[in-house]
Design a protein around this motif. Structure first.
Motif, PDB file in Angstrom:
ATOM      1  N   MET A   1       0.797  -1.249  -0.021  1.00 54.94           N
ATOM      2  CA  MET A   1      -0.018   0.014  -0.026  1.00 54.94           C
ATOM      3  C   MET A   1       0.883   1.279   0.092  1.00 54.94           C
ATOM      4  O   MET A   1       1.796   1.225   0.653  1.00 54.94           O
ATOM      5  N   LYS A   2       0.421   2.220  -0.674  1.00 55.55           N
ATOM      6  CA  LYS A   2       1.068   3.538  -0.748  1.00 55.55           C
ATOM      7  C   LYS A   2       0.277   4.626  -0.322  1.00 55.55           C
ATOM      8  O   LYS A   2      -0.827   4.746  -0.551  1.00 55.55           O
TER       9      LYS A   2
ATOM     10  N   ASN B   1     -14.677  -4.250   9.331  1.00 55.04           N
ATOM     11  CA  ASN B   1     -14.308  -5.750   8.974  1.00 55.04           C
ATOM     12  C   ASN B   1     -12.991  -5.952   9.821  1.00 55.04           C
ATOM     13  O   ASN B   1     -12.151  -5.078   9.715  1.00 55.04           O
ATOM     14  N   HIS B   2     -12.957  -7.204  10.577  1.00 55.16           N
ATOM     15  CA  HIS B   2     -11.962  -7.391  11.507  1.00 55.16           C
ATOM     16  C   HIS B   2     -10.354  -7.044  11.049  1.00 55.16           C
ATOM     17  O   HIS B   2      -9.638  -6.857  11.904  1.00 55.16           O
TER      18      HIS B   2
ATOM     19  N   THR C   1     -13.431  -3.004   4.138  1.00 54.40           N
ATOM     20  CA  THR C   1     -14.062  -3.441   3.220  1.00 54.40           C
ATOM     21  C   THR C   1     -15.729  -3.090   3.415  1.00 54.40           C
ATOM     22  O   THR C   1     -16.625  -3.326   2.556  1.00 54.40           O
ATOM     23  N   LYS C   2     -15.690  -2.966   4.633  1.00 54.66           N
ATOM     24  CA  LYS C   2     -17.175  -2.712   5.177  1.00 54.66           C
ATOM     25  C   LYS C   2     -17.044  -1.822   6.402  1.00 54.66           C
ATOM     26  O   LYS C   2     -16.211  -1.849   7.169  1.00 54.66           O
ATOM     27  N   LEU C   3     -18.081  -0.791   6.402  1.00 57.41           N
ATOM     28  CA  LEU C   3     -18.242   0.230   7.313  1.00 57.41           C
ATOM     29  C   LEU C   3     -19.638   0.479   7.699  1.00 57.41           C
ATOM     30  O   LEU C   3     -20.464   0.754   7.119  1.00 57.41           O
ATOM     31  N   LEU C   4     -19.770   0.290   9.245  1.00 61.23           N
ATOM     32  CA  LEU C   4     -21.024   0.541   9.787  1.00 61.23           C
ATOM     33  C   LEU C   4     -21.009   1.653  10.912  1.00 61.23           C
ATOM     34  O   LEU C   4     -19.801   1.849  11.352  1.00 61.23           O
ATOM     35  N   LEU C   5     -22.329   2.021  11.094  1.00 59.58           N
ATOM     36  CA  LEU C   5     -22.359   2.925  12.198  1.00 59.58           C
ATOM     37  C   LEU C   5     -23.158   2.389  13.289  1.00 59.58           C
ATOM     38  O   LEU C   5     -24.554   1.866  12.945  1.00 59.58           O
ATOM     39  N   ARG C   6     -23.011   2.585  14.324  1.00 58.02           N
ATOM     40  CA  ARG C   6     -23.942   2.480  15.585  1.00 58.02           C
ATOM     41  C   ARG C   6     -24.202   3.850  16.146  1.00 58.02           C
ATOM     42  O   ARG C   6     -23.280   4.554  16.562  1.00 58.02           O
TER      43      ARG C   6
ATOM     44  N   ASN D   1      -9.543  -3.211  -1.132  1.00 57.37           N
ATOM     45  CA  ASN D   1      -8.983  -2.577   0.211  1.00 57.37           C
ATOM     46  C   ASN D   1      -8.089  -1.718   0.236  1.00 57.37           C
ATOM     47  O   ASN D   1      -7.182  -1.465   1.199  1.00 57.37           O
ATOM     48  N   ASN D   2      -8.082  -0.797  -0.785  1.00 57.59           N
ATOM     49  CA  ASN D   2      -7.133   0.396  -0.984  1.00 57.59           C
ATOM     50  C   ASN D   2      -7.479   1.201  -0.002  1.00 57.59           C
ATOM     51  O   ASN D   2      -8.568   1.420   0.663  1.00 57.59           O
TER      52      ASN D   2
END
Length: 371
Positions: free
Chosen positions: A1-2, A166-167, A83-88, A143-144
């Motif tokens: 990654m850069k 994601n973990h 790759t996955k983003l959530l909010l509570r 997943n950049n």
């Protein structure tokens, strides 16, 4: 990654985050580094999602103190390879406004991309009567590393927000602002963001995507009336780049505006003698078409503002400016509002389009000025 500068980077796995794993999702708190919370002037001391200090040094109106809990202009900024983003989210109350979308009042929305090139991803949709909710902001294959800005709700308080990734993902600090300077707006319900359909479409948030500085939204619905105490409190905000005064619509009379505006400017100038101040006059409201007195009152205040700014400039204040709001919404101004007063999304975009070059010019002038 850069990273942007092309150098190799290893994402930090030892982040200063309280986290809990649930069903493969790591729930993290934006209160901890490397997340950045922006848009709350006293956040570094109070550690709460609030636009004014918990214990102000001056007496402020009770309604303003209450409205300070509304999180308009607040932002969470970071970079991630998630790759996955959530909010509570747990709100201080439910959506209740009949003329404003629930997402604008109580929801978050998300933009990604580098400063000046941010694009909308999603607004958190939730059940209307909920005061707490969990939403998925996005899922993607790559997943950049991408830059993320989450805009806080405009018309409700936030007790708790958690970000789920994601973990295997990481969080790194956001790209920096151009400087530590802050653009401060003081005004009305329009400044606060009523009636944008989602937070990112309030005009201050639109401008924050075009000007890479931290923006402070101190719009108080029906209660930004230009009290000298508020000027004193706002003068506590360090490193101001510019102060925008857009509170005329909350003054119930021309006489009140004539009393408050000069005193507000004088009070702020005692602490910040050279910070640029932009005074903005109101645009016409729909009821003017059938009530001529409303137009007469607006034009009277317009003349007063022009005269006051000219006097202050003549007296040597080279850092005070004026934007006439008469044509700010263009030819079809009445159809640019939700209710004849508060802009819809198109109206907010027009306001931002009008203000952007003016604020950029003021900031550039201030940077190059010896004052």
């Amino acid at each position: 990654m850069k990273e942007q500068n092309g150098s190799l980077t290893k994402l930090d796995k030892n982040l200063q985050i309280e986290n809990v794993m649930t069903d493969g999702i790591m729930w993290t708190s934006p209160l901890y580094s490397p997340y950045e919370i922006n848009g709350f002037p006293w956040f570094s001391t109070d550690k709460t999602y609030r636009r004014l200090p918990i214990q102000p040094n001056v007496k402020i109106p009770e309604a303003v103190d209450h409205l300070a809990n509304c999180t308009a202009g607040g932002q969470i900024r970071f970079q991630t390879d998630a790759t996955k983003l959530l909010l509570r989210v747990k709100m201080k109350g439910r959506a209740y406004m009949s003329h404003m979308a629930a997402v604008g009042q109580c929801g978050f929305d998300c933009y990604f991309g580098t400063p000046g090139n941010q694009q909308f991803v999603n607004g958190g949709i939730f059940e209307l009567l909920q005061d707490e909710y969990e939403v998925t902001i996005f899922e993607r294959e790559e997943n950049n590393i991408i830059s993320i800005t989450l805009n806080f709700p405009l018309y409700q308080g936030v007790e708790l927000v958690e970000i789920g990734i994601n973990h295997s993902a990481s969080i790194i600090k956001p790209l920096p602002y151009n400087s530590s300077k802050k653009v401060i707006f003081y005004g009305t319900s329009i400044t606060q963001g009523g009636c944008a359909s989602r937070p990112g479409l309030a005009y201050t948030n639109i401008l924050s995507r075009r000007i890479n500085l931290e923006f402070m939204n101190l719009g108080f619905s029906g209660n930004g009336k230009g009290e000298a105490e508020m000027a004193e409190l706002i003068s506590e905000i360090e490193n101001p780049a510019c102060l925008v005064l857009d509170y005329e619509p909350n003054c119930v009379s021309t006489e009140l505006y004539k009393q408050t505006l000069p005193k507000f400017i004088t009070t702020y100038r005692m602490v910040h003698p050279y910070v640029p101040i932009l005074v903005v006059s109101k645009f016409p409201y729909g009821k003017e078409r059938l009530n001529n007195q409303l137009q007469v009152d607006r034009l009277e205040r317009l003349a007063f503002q022009k005269e006051l700014i000219a006097i202050l400039q003549k007296q040597g204040d080279g850092n005070i400016f004026f934007l006439e709001g008469t044509d700010i919404l263009g030819e079809y101004w009445d159809d640019c509002t939700a209710d004849g007063v508060h802009p819809n999304d198109y109206g907010f975009m027009l306001i931002a389009n009008k203000m952007e070059p003016i604020i950029k010019e003021i900031l550039n002038y201030s940077t190059n000025s010896k004052g």
